[in-house]
Enzyme design. Structure first.
Site, PDB file in Angstrom:
ATOM      1  N   ARG A  64      47.562  26.975  20.394  1.00 53.75           N
ATOM      2  CA  ARG A  64      48.615  26.078  20.686  1.00 53.75           C
ATOM      3  C   ARG A  64      48.236  24.450  20.617  1.00 53.75           C
ATOM      4  NH1 ARG A  64      51.400  29.565  24.937  1.00 53.75           N
ATOM      5  NH2 ARG A  64      49.453  28.975  25.638  1.00 53.75           N
ATOM      6  N   ARG A 114      39.334  30.709  21.439  1.00 52.17           N
ATOM      7  CA  ARG A 114      40.767  30.297  21.545  1.00 52.17           C
ATOM      8  C   ARG A 114      40.670  29.023  20.448  1.00 52.17           C
ATOM      9  NH1 ARG A 114      44.543  32.295  25.216  1.00 52.17           N
ATOM     10  NH2 ARG A 114      44.281  34.492  25.101  1.00 52.17           N
TER      11      ARG A 114
HETATM   12  O1  CP3 Z   1      41.151  31.656  18.100  1.00 46.41           O
HETATM   13  C1  CP3 Z   1      40.771  32.737  18.841  1.00 46.41           C
HETATM   14  O2  CP3 Z   1      39.945  32.701  19.828  1.00 46.41           O
HETATM   15  C2  CP3 Z   1      41.217  33.906  18.132  1.00 46.41           C
HETATM   16  C3  CP3 Z   1      42.681  34.240  18.799  1.00 46.41           C
HETATM   17  C4  CP3 Z   1      43.044  35.052  20.037  1.00 46.41           C
HETATM   18  C5  CP3 Z   1      43.975  35.286  20.470  1.00 46.41           C
HETATM   19  N1  CP3 Z   1      43.956  36.250  21.711  1.00 46.41           N
HETATM   20  C6  CP3 Z   1      45.051  34.637  20.053  1.00 46.41           C
HETATM   21  C7  CP3 Z   1      46.198  34.275  21.042  1.00 46.41           C
HETATM   22  C8  CP3 Z   1      42.075  36.010  20.884  1.00 46.41           C
HETATM   23  C9  CP3 Z   1      40.410  35.947  20.743  1.00 46.41           C
HETATM   24  C10 CP3 Z   1      42.671  36.444  21.742  1.00 46.41           C
HETATM   25  C11 CP3 Z   1      42.007  37.467  23.044  1.00 46.41           C
HETATM   26  C12 CP3 Z   1      42.920  37.600  24.175  1.00 46.41           C
HETATM   27  N2  CP3 Z   1      44.317  37.855  24.151  1.00 46.41           N
HETATM   28  C13 CP3 Z   1      42.365  37.886  25.483  1.00 46.41           C
HETATM   29  C14 CP3 Z   1      40.725  37.653  25.461  1.00 46.41           C
HETATM   30  C15 CP3 Z   1      40.191  36.397  25.755  1.00 46.41           C
HETATM   31  C16 CP3 Z   1      40.686  35.650  26.749  1.00 46.41           C
HETATM   32  O3  CP3 Z   1      41.352  34.573  26.692  1.00 46.41           O
HETATM   33  O4  CP3 Z   1      40.229  35.967  27.898  1.00 46.41           O
HETATM   34  C17 CP3 Z   1      43.204  37.895  26.291  1.00 46.41           C
HETATM   35  C18 CP3 Z   1      43.142  38.377  27.907  1.00 46.41           C
HETATM   36  C19 CP3 Z   1      44.503  37.917  25.488  1.00 46.41           C
HETATM   37  C20 CP3 Z   1      45.977  38.432  26.098  1.00 46.41           C
HETATM   38  C21 CP3 Z   1      46.815  37.257  25.879  1.00 46.41           C
HETATM   39  N3  CP3 Z   1      47.322  36.819  24.703  1.00 46.41           N
HETATM   40  C22 CP3 Z   1      47.120  35.935  26.799  1.00 46.41           C
HETATM   41  C23 CP3 Z   1      46.489  35.961  28.143  1.00 46.41           C
HETATM   42  C24 CP3 Z   1      47.769  35.040  26.058  1.00 46.41           C
HETATM   43  C25 CP3 Z   1      48.189  33.698  26.705  1.00 46.41           C
HETATM   44  C26 CP3 Z   1      49.613  33.598  26.857  1.00 46.41           C
HETATM   45  C27 CP3 Z   1      50.093  32.286  26.902  1.00 46.41           C
HETATM   46  O5  CP3 Z   1      51.031  31.865  26.378  1.00 46.41           O
HETATM   47  O6  CP3 Z   1      49.319  31.308  27.498  1.00 46.41           O
HETATM   48  C28 CP3 Z   1      47.955  35.666  24.896  1.00 46.41           C
HETATM   49  C29 CP3 Z   1      48.731  34.972  23.618  1.00 46.41           C
HETATM   50  C30 CP3 Z   1      47.826  34.319  22.641  1.00 46.41           C
HETATM   51  N4  CP3 Z   1      47.141  35.180  21.913  1.00 46.41           N
HETATM   52  C31 CP3 Z   1      47.764  32.920  22.266  1.00 46.41           C
HETATM   53  C32 CP3 Z   1      46.926  32.933  21.210  1.00 46.41           C
HETATM   54  C33 CP3 Z   1      46.509  31.659  20.372  1.00 46.41           C
HETATM   55  C34 CP3 Z   1      48.716  31.893  22.844  1.00 46.41           C
HETATM   56  C35 CP3 Z   1      49.735  31.288  21.820  1.00 46.41           C
HETATM   57  C36 CP3 Z   1      50.898  31.623  21.081  1.00 46.41           C
HETATM   58  O7  CP3 Z   1      51.808  32.227  21.936  1.00 46.41           O
HETATM   59  O8  CP3 Z   1      50.929  31.396  19.997  1.00 46.41           O
END
Ligand code: CP3
Length: 342
Positions: free
Chosen positions: A27, A23
């Site tokens: 944000r 990540r």
């Molecule tokens: O920079 C990176 O690592 C690449 C981008 C990336 C995102 N999601 C963008 C994202 C990666 C590698 C993921 C993988 C992902 N998504 C996982 C596996 C990694 C982990 O963290 O365990 C999982 C479980 C998800 C599912 C997911 N998507 C979650 C739990 C969330 C967070 C929700 C929140 O708002 O806290 C997301 C949304 C998400 N995916 C964001 C980002 C940057 C949050 C920011 C936004 O909403 O713009």
């Protein structure tokens, strides 16, 4: 590509320990937040020009040694026919959960060329503009299945486990569909130029080792063994009891979360794999002295052995100060510089 990150993944000697962060785009970055005022996260993922910009941002700002494609584990799943939304502060939500054999008929095996053409396009462009390797990624079948079955983020994964235990035929169909899809998805990223891949099985720690080996490992193995020519990183959270099993699924690099000391994890895994991790993401929010001490503890635990990729033990937290994260990159590089290693 002959590069410090890729060489560390192959357990070759390196002139400094490579570092990147799960990540690393997100944000905590003001530039990302500004872009998110105009676009939804899935819009960014589906628009190559935006995905390229967001992917490159941390590489420029932090000086990390690898980029990870900006996308989300649910992007291919939405393209397979599931109604997916990503709710801020919560995570992926699925409008019609998959719980019966009939529900499965709504999903098809991913065809990357027609279902997610924007991903290969972003990867091709990134490989042109980046000076560093690009890591492709996918969600592992269990973690993706958990969102599909639960309908959103879960605490105990009770519905997922119930399906796994009580309807093995539907479980097998779902997991096979996901394994075939994620394999095709990762192959498309590698063909487009990604030089390593990470399989995220973030929530698999909810299972016992026996359940993991019986109901999950075969499907993750199908993906990992179906890929060749690039390092394969396999990562789970709260999965210390599954480290050996996740290695056995076919990883070249095992991602260790922050709960397990790296030396302990490595001792259990043996010398045959590289290890990635594992600074507690919360440490980056602590005082500079604490952060420094905790980052050095990770380097000490790695002990300068070939095959360490420095990372956090899970994703960067939204409240992180970008400057603090940058100081970790500098510290790791400075402390591990080995002139003459090549
Ligand atoms: O920079 C990176 O690592 C690449 C981008 C990336 C995102 N999601 C963008 C994202 C990666 C590698 C993921 C993988 C992902 N998504 C996982 C596996 C990694 C982990 O963290 O365990 C999982 C479980 C998800 C599912 C997911 N998507 C979650 C739990 C969330 C967070 C929700 C929140 O708002 O806290 C997301 C949304 C998400 N995916 C964001 C980002 C940057 C949050 C920011 C936004 O909403 O713009």
């Amino acid at each position: 590509m002959d590069d410090v990150f890729l060489r560390a993944c192959r357990r070759e000697p390196v002139e400094r320990t490579p570092v990147w962060f799960m990540r690393q785009a997100g944000r905590y970055q003001p530039e990302y937040r500004a872009l998110r005022e105009r676009y939804g996260i899935l819009d960014i993922c589906r628009t190559p020009e935006l995905a390229v910009r967001v992917t490159a941002l941390p590489v420029e700002r932090l000086g990390v040694d690898a980029a990870i494609l900006f996308s989300d584990i649910m992007v291919p799943v939405a393209a397979m026919g599931a109604g997916v939304e990503i709710v801020e502060g919560r995570g992926p939500v699925v409008d019609q959960p998959i719980r019966t054999a009939g529900d499965l008929d709504r999903l098809h095996v991913l065809e990357p060329g027609t279902d997610v053409p924007f991903v290969s396009e972003a990867v091709r462009e990134l490989v042109k503009v980046l000076d560093h390797p690009l890591i492709g990624f996918a969600g592992a079948p269990f973690t993706v299945a958990s969102y599909l079955v639960e309908g959103g983020p879960a605490r105990d994964y009770a519905r997922t486990k119930a399906l796994m235990w009580s309807d093995p035929a539907t479980w097998e169909r779902l997991m096979t569909l996901l394994a075939d899809s994620m394999l095709a998805y990762l192959r498309a990223q590698v063909e487009a130029g990604a030089s390593a891949v990470q399989l995220f099985d973030s929530w698999v720690g909810a299972l016992t080792e026996d359940d993991y080996r019986e109901h999950v490992l075969p499907y993750s193995r199908r993906i990992l063994e179906g890929l060749s020519g690039v390092p394969r990183i396999h990562f789970g959270v709260g999965a210390a009891h599954l480290l050996e099993a996740m290695r056995d699924a076919g990883a070249d690099v095992v991602g260790v979360d922050w709960r397990t000391p790296l030396d302990e994890a490595w001792k259990r895994l043996g010398e045959g794999v590289a290890v990635q991790g594992n600074l507690d993401p919360a440490a980056v929010l602590a005082s500079p002295d604490t952060l420094r001490r905790k980052a050095l503890e990770v380097l000490d635990a790695a002990g300068g052995r070939p095959g360490h990729v420095f990372n956090l033990g899970h994703g960067v937290l939204p409240a992180t100060d970008p400057g603090a994260l940058q100081s970790v990159v500098e510290l790791v590089h400075e402390r591990t510089s080995r002139d003459g290693a090549r």
